[in-house]
Design an enzyme around this catalytic site. Structure first.
Site, mmCIF file in Angstrom:
data_model
loop_
_atom_site.group_PDB
_atom_site.id
_atom_site.type_symbol
_atom_site.label_atom_id
_atom_site.label_comp_id
_atom_site.label_asym_id
_atom_site.label_seq_id
_atom_site.Cartn_x
_atom_site.Cartn_y
_atom_site.Cartn_z
ATOM 1 N N ARG A 177 0.841 -1.201 0.000
ATOM 2 C CA ARG A 177 0.000 0.000 0.000
ATOM 3 C C ARG A 177 0.876 1.250 0.000
ATOM 4 O O ARG A 177 0.603 2.211 -0.723
ATOM 5 C CB ARG A 177 -0.918 0.008 1.237
ATOM 6 C CG ARG A 177 -2.091 -0.957 1.147
ATOM 7 C CD ARG A 177 -2.846 -1.055 2.472
ATOM 8 N NE ARG A 177 -4.108 -1.781 2.326
ATOM 9 C CZ ARG A 177 -4.657 -2.531 3.286
ATOM 10 N NH1 ARG A 177 -4.067 -2.650 4.469
ATOM 11 N NH2 ARG A 177 -5.807 -3.154 3.076
ATOM 12 N N HIS B 72 1.424 -5.206 12.011
ATOM 13 C CA HIS B 72 0.476 -4.992 10.914
ATOM 14 C C HIS B 72 -0.702 -4.247 11.511
ATOM 15 O O HIS B 72 -1.465 -4.800 12.284
ATOM 16 C CB HIS B 72 0.003 -6.329 10.334
ATOM 17 C CG HIS B 72 -1.158 -6.192 9.389
ATOM 18 N ND1 HIS B 72 -1.102 -5.409 8.257
ATOM 19 C CD2 HIS B 72 -2.400 -6.726 9.413
ATOM 20 C CE1 HIS B 72 -2.277 -5.483 7.625
ATOM 21 N NE2 HIS B 72 -3.073 -6.273 8.307
ATOM 22 N N THR C 166 -11.930 -6.023 3.481
ATOM 23 C CA THR C 166 -10.920 -5.932 2.421
ATOM 24 C C THR C 166 -10.669 -7.344 1.916
ATOM 25 O O THR C 166 -10.774 -8.302 2.683
ATOM 26 C CB THR C 166 -9.583 -5.339 2.912
ATOM 27 O OG1 THR C 166 -8.895 -6.308 3.700
ATOM 28 C CG2 THR C 166 -9.784 -4.069 3.734
#
Length: 332
Positions: free
Chosen positions: A169, A193, A248
């Site tokens: 990203r 994360h 997602t």
């Protein structure tokens, strides 16, 4: 009377059909299926097994993939809620677990998912004792630790998808700013994360040209161009996507297939993935965090030692302390 098949085909060999490159995906939700299709499209396996507790959904997803066989090169796609279907997997990818709700932090999910792992992991170990475990379920760093503890596997074979997606990203957003493809934008997001991940600004570069050498303020509050917004967008992006579409899936699926490729093809590429980091950066607990790891057929064989600024190292240590604070309370 000979069957049509007998009239058409003469058999020359009684074969035992043992898979050579089998991959299992546990959990056929949006993330699991995105992993599955991404792996199929990359031709990484000769057998794909799917496991879930929801039998109708599971069978439907399996059939839907099987109906695409003409367009794929994975000859066997199987599924069952019984883990015997996973036997002899080289790689087992775990995406099962409670899903993050809108506004919920990844750390909040933890005990719900620990209980799920207490069932899944022993079953995986029973049928594929030599597999690599790739954990995707959140909070991924803690659940990778949980999987390591429950499985009894050596730490090289228990891998968390970690910051592979965060870094992807970051590189995408960096590319959008510069008008350069993400592949040519280099930068690493390490640590947890999620909300306390650490962007390593000193290493951010295009074609070996350090962006920090051009803008010494890069990533700080003093930076006129506010590049630290890029990292803030990385942290916020999952929350935004969840708010917009509910979950997602595609990017994490592609990211997992990227890791699976390094493992199945023994590529020894370097990825920011979650591994047992005890003994590095002054961290003394059994904590899993993302650092650059060499990934191949044995899982994580080596870790690259990144030079961090004192502030970056402090942030990593703080992540470790946060995670350990949660881990030591877990019941399993």
């Amino acid at each position: 009377m000979a069957t049509l098949k007998d009239q058409l085909i003469v058999n020359l060999l009684k074969e035992e059909q043992a898979p050579q490159n089998k991959i299992t995906v546990v959990g056929v939700g949006a993330v699991g299926m995105a992993c599955a299709i991404s792996i199929l499209m990359k031709d990484l396996a000769d057998e794909l097994a799917l496991v879930d507790v929801m039998e109708d959904k599971l069978k439907g997803e399996m059939m839907d993939l099987q109906h695409g066989s003409l367009f794929l090169k994975t000859p066997k796609i199987v599924s069952s809620k019984d883990y015997c279907v996973t036997a002899n997997s080289k790689l087992v990818i775990i995406t099962a677990g409670a899903r993050q709700q809108e506004g919920e932090s990844r750390l909040n999910l933890v005990q719900r998912n620990v209980n799920i792992f207490k069932f899944i992991i022993p079953n995986i170990v029973k049928y594929s004792p030599h597999c690599k475990l790739l954990i995707v379920s959140n909070p991924v760093d803690i659940l990778t630790y949980v999987a390591w503890k429950i499985s009894g596997f050596p730490k090289n074979r228990v891998i968390g998808s970690g910051c592979n997606l965060d870094s992807a990203r970051f590189r995408y957003l960096m590319g959008e700013r510069l008008g350069v493809h993400a592949l040519s934008c280099h930068g690493w997001v390490l640590g947890e994360h999620g909300d306390s991940s650490v962007p390593v600004w000193s290493g951010v570069n295009v074609a070996g040209v350090s962006l920090k050498s051009l803008n010494p303020e890069l990533g700080t509050d003093a930076d006129k161009e506010q590049w630290k917004e890029v990292h803030k967008q990385v942290v916020d992006s999952a929350y935004e996507v969840i708010k917009l579409k509910g979950y997602t899936s595609w990017a994490i699926g592609l990211s997992v297939a990227d890791l699976a490729e390094s493992i199945m093809k023994n590529l020894r590429r370097v990825h920011p993935i979650s591994t047992m980091i005890k003994g590095l950066y002054g961290i003394n607990e059994d904590v899993f965090l993302s650092v650059p790891c060499i990934l191949g057929q044995n899982g994580i064989s080596d870790v690259v030692k990144v030079t961090l600024t004192p502030e970056e190292e402090a942030r990593l240590k703080k992540s470790a302390d946060t995670l350990w604070g949660i881990q030591k309370e877990l019941q399993f």
